[in-house]
Design a protein around this motif. Sequence first.
Motif, PDB file in Angstrom:
ATOM      1  N   GLU A  27       1.880 -47.859 -19.385  1.00 28.19           N
ATOM      2  CA  GLU A  27       0.985 -46.736 -19.116  1.00 28.19           C
ATOM      3  C   GLU A  27      -0.260 -47.140 -18.328  1.00 28.19           C
ATOM      4  O   GLU A  27      -0.850 -46.324 -17.627  1.00 28.19           O
ATOM      5  CB  GLU A  27       0.584 -46.056 -20.425  1.00 28.19           C
ATOM      6  CG  GLU A  27       1.725 -45.341 -21.119  1.00 28.19           C
ATOM      7  CD  GLU A  27       2.675 -46.260 -21.895  1.00 28.19           C
ATOM      8  OE1 GLU A  27       2.360 -47.464 -22.079  1.00 28.19           O
ATOM      9  OE2 GLU A  27       3.749 -45.763 -22.294  1.00 28.19           O
ATOM     10  N   ASN A  30      -0.190 -46.478 -14.485  1.00 30.76           N
ATOM     11  CA  ASN A  30      -0.264 -45.138 -13.923  1.00 30.76           C
ATOM     12  C   ASN A  30      -1.433 -45.054 -12.943  1.00 30.76           C
ATOM     13  O   ASN A  30      -2.568 -45.332 -13.301  1.00 30.76           O
ATOM     14  CB  ASN A  30      -0.440 -44.109 -15.042  1.00 30.76           C
ATOM     15  CG  ASN A  30      -0.394 -42.690 -14.538  1.00 30.76           C
ATOM     16  OD1 ASN A  30       0.421 -42.355 -13.685  1.00 30.76           O
ATOM     17  ND2 ASN A  30      -1.269 -41.861 -15.051  1.00 30.76           N
ATOM     18  N   GLY A  31      -1.139 -44.722 -11.693  1.00 32.59           N
ATOM     19  CA  GLY A  31      -2.182 -44.588 -10.680  1.00 32.59           C
ATOM     20  C   GLY A  31      -2.554 -45.869  -9.958  1.00 32.59           C
ATOM     21  O   GLY A  31      -3.338 -45.840  -9.022  1.00 32.59           O
ATOM     22  N   VAL A  32      -1.993 -47.002 -10.379  1.00 28.93           N
ATOM     23  CA  VAL A  32      -2.232 -48.264  -9.673  1.00 28.93           C
ATOM     24  C   VAL A  32      -1.422 -48.210  -8.377  1.00 28.93           C
ATOM     25  O   VAL A  32      -0.316 -47.690  -8.344  1.00 28.93           O
ATOM     26  CB  VAL A  32      -1.803 -49.473 -10.542  1.00 28.93           C
ATOM     27  CG1 VAL A  32      -1.889 -50.770  -9.762  1.00 28.93           C
ATOM     28  CG2 VAL A  32      -2.643 -49.541 -11.801  1.00 28.93           C
ATOM     29  N   SER A  33      -1.977 -48.737  -7.310  1.00 33.49           N
ATOM     30  CA  SER A  33      -1.271 -48.656  -6.027  1.00 33.49           C
ATOM     31  C   SER A  33      -0.146 -49.686  -5.932  1.00 33.49           C
ATOM     32  O   SER A  33      -0.234 -50.785  -6.484  1.00 33.49           O
ATOM     33  CB  SER A  33      -2.238 -48.849  -4.866  1.00 33.49           C
ATOM     34  OG  SER A  33      -2.645 -50.187  -4.767  1.00 33.49           O
ATOM     35  N   GLN A  52       8.159 -48.124 -11.158  1.00 30.14           N
ATOM     36  CA  GLN A  52       8.007 -46.745 -10.694  1.00 30.14           C
ATOM     37  C   GLN A  52       8.998 -45.829 -11.424  1.00 30.14           C
ATOM     38  O   GLN A  52       8.623 -44.740 -11.867  1.00 30.14           O
ATOM     39  CB  GLN A  52       8.212 -46.668  -9.178  1.00 30.14           C
ATOM     40  CG  GLN A  52       7.995 -45.294  -8.588  1.00 30.14           C
ATOM     41  CD  GLN A  52       6.562 -44.832  -8.625  1.00 30.14           C
ATOM     42  OE1 GLN A  52       6.028 -44.495  -9.677  1.00 30.14           O
ATOM     43  NE2 GLN A  52       5.929 -44.812  -7.484  1.00 30.14           N
ATOM     44  N   MET A  60       4.612 -40.118 -15.140  1.00 27.77           N
ATOM     45  CA  MET A  60       3.526 -40.833 -14.469  1.00 27.77           C
ATOM     46  C   MET A  60       4.064 -41.452 -13.188  1.00 27.77           C
ATOM     47  O   MET A  60       5.259 -41.387 -12.921  1.00 27.77           O
ATOM     48  CB  MET A  60       2.972 -41.922 -15.391  1.00 27.77           C
ATOM     49  CG  MET A  60       2.372 -41.413 -16.671  1.00 27.77           C
ATOM     50  SD  MET A  60       1.735 -42.747 -17.704  1.00 27.77           S
ATOM     51  CE  MET A  60       3.160 -43.069 -18.714  1.00 27.77           C
ATOM     52  N   SER A  61       3.177 -42.067 -12.412  1.00 29.59           N
ATOM     53  CA  SER A  61       3.625 -42.727 -11.196  1.00 29.59           C
ATOM     54  C   SER A  61       2.595 -43.730 -10.694  1.00 29.59           C
ATOM     55  O   SER A  61       1.433 -43.694 -11.090  1.00 29.59           O
ATOM     56  CB  SER A  61       3.906 -41.702 -10.084  1.00 29.59           C
ATOM     57  OG  SER A  61       2.692 -41.114  -9.683  1.00 29.59           O
ATOM     58  N   LEU A  62       3.084 -44.597  -9.808  1.00 31.59           N
ATOM     59  CA  LEU A  62       2.187 -45.482  -9.082  1.00 31.59           C
ATOM     60  C   LEU A  62       1.535 -44.663  -7.983  1.00 31.59           C
ATOM     61  O   LEU A  62       2.055 -43.618  -7.570  1.00 31.59           O
ATOM     62  CB  LEU A  62       2.956 -46.657  -8.468  1.00 31.59           C
ATOM     63  CG  LEU A  62       3.586 -47.655  -9.421  1.00 31.59           C
ATOM     64  CD1 LEU A  62       4.413 -48.663  -8.637  1.00 31.59           C
ATOM     65  CD2 LEU A  62       2.535 -48.367 -10.240  1.00 31.59           C
ATOM     66  N   LYS A  63       0.430 -45.143  -7.480  1.00 32.72           N
ATOM     67  CA  LYS A  63      -0.204 -44.515  -6.334  1.00 32.72           C
ATOM     68  C   LYS A  63       0.620 -44.885  -5.103  1.00 32.72           C
ATOM     69  O   LYS A  63       0.919 -46.054  -4.888  1.00 32.72           O
ATOM     70  CB  LYS A  63      -1.634 -45.042  -6.203  1.00 32.72           C
ATOM     71  CG  LYS A  63      -2.460 -44.397  -5.135  1.00 32.72           C
ATOM     72  CD  LYS A  63      -3.863 -44.970  -5.220  1.00 32.72           C
ATOM     73  CE  LYS A  63      -4.734 -44.495  -4.118  1.00 32.72           C
ATOM     74  NZ  LYS A  63      -6.054 -45.114  -4.189  1.00 32.72           N
ATOM     75  N   ASN A  64       1.015 -43.894  -4.354  1.00 27.94           N
ATOM     76  CA  ASN A  64       1.845 -44.142  -3.159  1.00 27.94           C
ATOM     77  C   ASN A  64       1.059 -44.780  -2.037  1.00 27.94           C
ATOM     78  O   ASN A  64      -0.154 -44.599  -1.925  1.00 27.94           O
ATOM     79  CB  ASN A  64       2.468 -42.843  -2.662  1.00 27.94           C
ATOM     80  CG  ASN A  64       3.482 -42.289  -3.623  1.00 27.94           C
ATOM     81  OD1 ASN A  64       4.181 -43.027  -4.293  1.00 27.94           O
ATOM     82  ND2 ASN A  64       3.566 -40.980  -3.693  1.00 27.94           N
TER      83      ASN A  64
END
Length: 66
Positions: A27, A30-33, A52, A60-64
Motif C-alpha cells: 500500500e 500507491n502513487g509512487v512513480s 502495478q 490503487m496504482s503507481l503514478k504513470n
Amino acid sequence: MSQEKEFPRIGKPAVRALEGAGYTKLEQLNGVSEAELSTLHGMGPKAIGLIQEALHKKGMSLKNKK
C-alpha cells in the motif's frame, strides 16, 4: 512475518530494494512513480509490472510516466 509476504511474488533483489528505500507494505507504493521505482537497484520492469497488477487489484496504482 516475512516482509516478502507484504509484496507480490517479486524477486528477492526487488524486495531488498524496496525495503532499502523504506517500503515495507504494498500500500505504501500507491502513487509512487514508476520512474522512481526503476531507479532502485534490483527493481526491474517485471517486478514493477507485478507491483502495478497487485496495486490495481486493491484499487490503487503507481503514478504513470508522463
